[in-house]
Motif scaffolding. Structure first.
Motif, PDB file in Angstrom:
ATOM      1  N   LEU A 117      -7.953 -45.716  56.137  1.00  0.00           N
ATOM      2  CA  LEU A 117      -7.308 -44.483  55.684  1.00  0.00           C
ATOM      3  C   LEU A 117      -8.124 -43.845  54.558  1.00  0.00           C
ATOM      4  O   LEU A 117      -8.334 -42.630  54.541  1.00  0.00           O
ATOM      5  N   ALA A 118      -8.621 -44.670  53.648  1.00  0.00           N
ATOM      6  CA  ALA A 118      -9.489 -44.156  52.585  1.00  0.00           C
ATOM      7  C   ALA A 118     -10.761 -43.539  53.182  1.00  0.00           C
ATOM      8  O   ALA A 118     -11.207 -42.467  52.753  1.00  0.00           O
ATOM      9  N   LEU A 119     -11.334 -44.198  54.170  1.00  0.00           N
ATOM     10  CA  LEU A 119     -12.554 -43.692  54.803  1.00  0.00           C
ATOM     11  C   LEU A 119     -12.296 -42.388  55.554  1.00  0.00           C
ATOM     12  O   LEU A 119     -13.144 -41.484  55.543  1.00  0.00           O
ATOM     13  N   ILE A 120     -11.145 -42.275  56.201  1.00  0.00           N
ATOM     14  CA  ILE A 120     -10.775 -41.009  56.865  1.00  0.00           C
ATOM     15  C   ILE A 120     -10.761 -39.888  55.841  1.00  0.00           C
ATOM     16  O   ILE A 120     -11.277 -38.788  56.090  1.00  0.00           O
ATOM     17  N   ARG A 121     -10.194 -40.156  54.684  1.00  0.00           N
ATOM     18  CA  ARG A 121     -10.093 -39.134  53.631  1.00  0.00           C
ATOM     19  C   ARG A 121     -11.456 -38.745  53.084  1.00  0.00           C
ATOM     20  O   ARG A 121     -11.608 -37.659  52.537  1.00  0.00           O
ATOM     21  N   LEU A 122     -12.420 -39.619  53.246  1.00  0.00           N
ATOM     22  CA  LEU A 122     -13.785 -39.319  52.807  1.00  0.00           C
ATOM     23  C   LEU A 122     -14.639 -38.751  53.930  1.00  0.00           C
ATOM     24  O   LEU A 122     -15.793 -38.402  53.722  1.00  0.00           O
ATOM     25  N   GLY A 123     -14.081 -38.667  55.138  1.00  0.00           N
ATOM     26  CA  GLY A 123     -14.834 -38.171  56.278  1.00  0.00           C
ATOM     27  C   GLY A 123     -15.884 -39.153  56.754  1.00  0.00           C
ATOM     28  O   GLY A 123     -16.918 -38.753  57.305  1.00  0.00           O
TER      29      GLY A 123
END
Length: 168
Positions: free
Chosen positions: A10-16
């Motif tokens: 989820l954190a990585l999704i938010r960072l693209g």
């Protein structure tokens, strides 16, 4: 029920960024693992969610503090943040060097406990933790493309929501 991998993704999704399929020794996986413990502890300490609150009866140490308080108690190893003593907001205490100092001769401590089992995290806490992880990983992974400050703002909003809902 979220897993550590779900929250990191989820954190990585938010960072693209590209999602992880596991903690496989890649730069991204290693970074997630490197910041996980401290970031999780920070979020638990900040938000103090109900699932991380616990109680313990403490025994006073034989030696009193050098000055200022009558008693000292060794804090539990898993204590991230004391919340109060004996359910009495009037009791004054201080934490110094892993010890709780107070004038109270008996201490029933309510505190935020380090939670290792991610399965106990609620969804609002997971949301806030993912934002805080994104903030920690933004510079190393995105080279400035995603400003860490924006993730931190989103964390504060998510943490406030988690605290509000948790208090009801």
């Amino acid at each position: 029920m979220a897993t550590q991998l779900d929250i990191c993704n989820l954190a990585l999704i938010r960072l693209g960024e590209k999602l992880l399929t596991g903690f496989d020794g890649s730069k991204t996986a290693d970074l997630c693992l490197a910041v996980w413990d401290m970031t999780m502890d920070k979020a638990l300490r900040d938000i103090a969610p109900n699932f991380a609150r616990t109680r313990a009866a403490l025994t006073p140490e034989v030696t009193a503090p050098a000055w200022g308080y009558a008693y000292q108690y060794l804090l539990p190893n898993d204590c991230l943040r004391p919340l109060g003593i004996n359910d009495d907001p009037e009791i004054i205490f201080r934490v110094e060097g892993g010890m709780l100092l107070t004038d109270s001769g008996s201490v029933n401590l309510k505190y935020v406990k380090r939670i290792i089992k991610v399965s106990r995290f609620d969804s609002l806490f997971c949301d806030a933790l993912a934002w805080l992880l994104a903030q920690e990983m933004a510079n190393p992974l995105t080279a400035g493309r995603v400003p860490p400050g924006e993730c931190l703002k989103a964390y504060h909003l998510a943490a406030a929501t988690a605290k509000t809902i948790d208090s009801q």
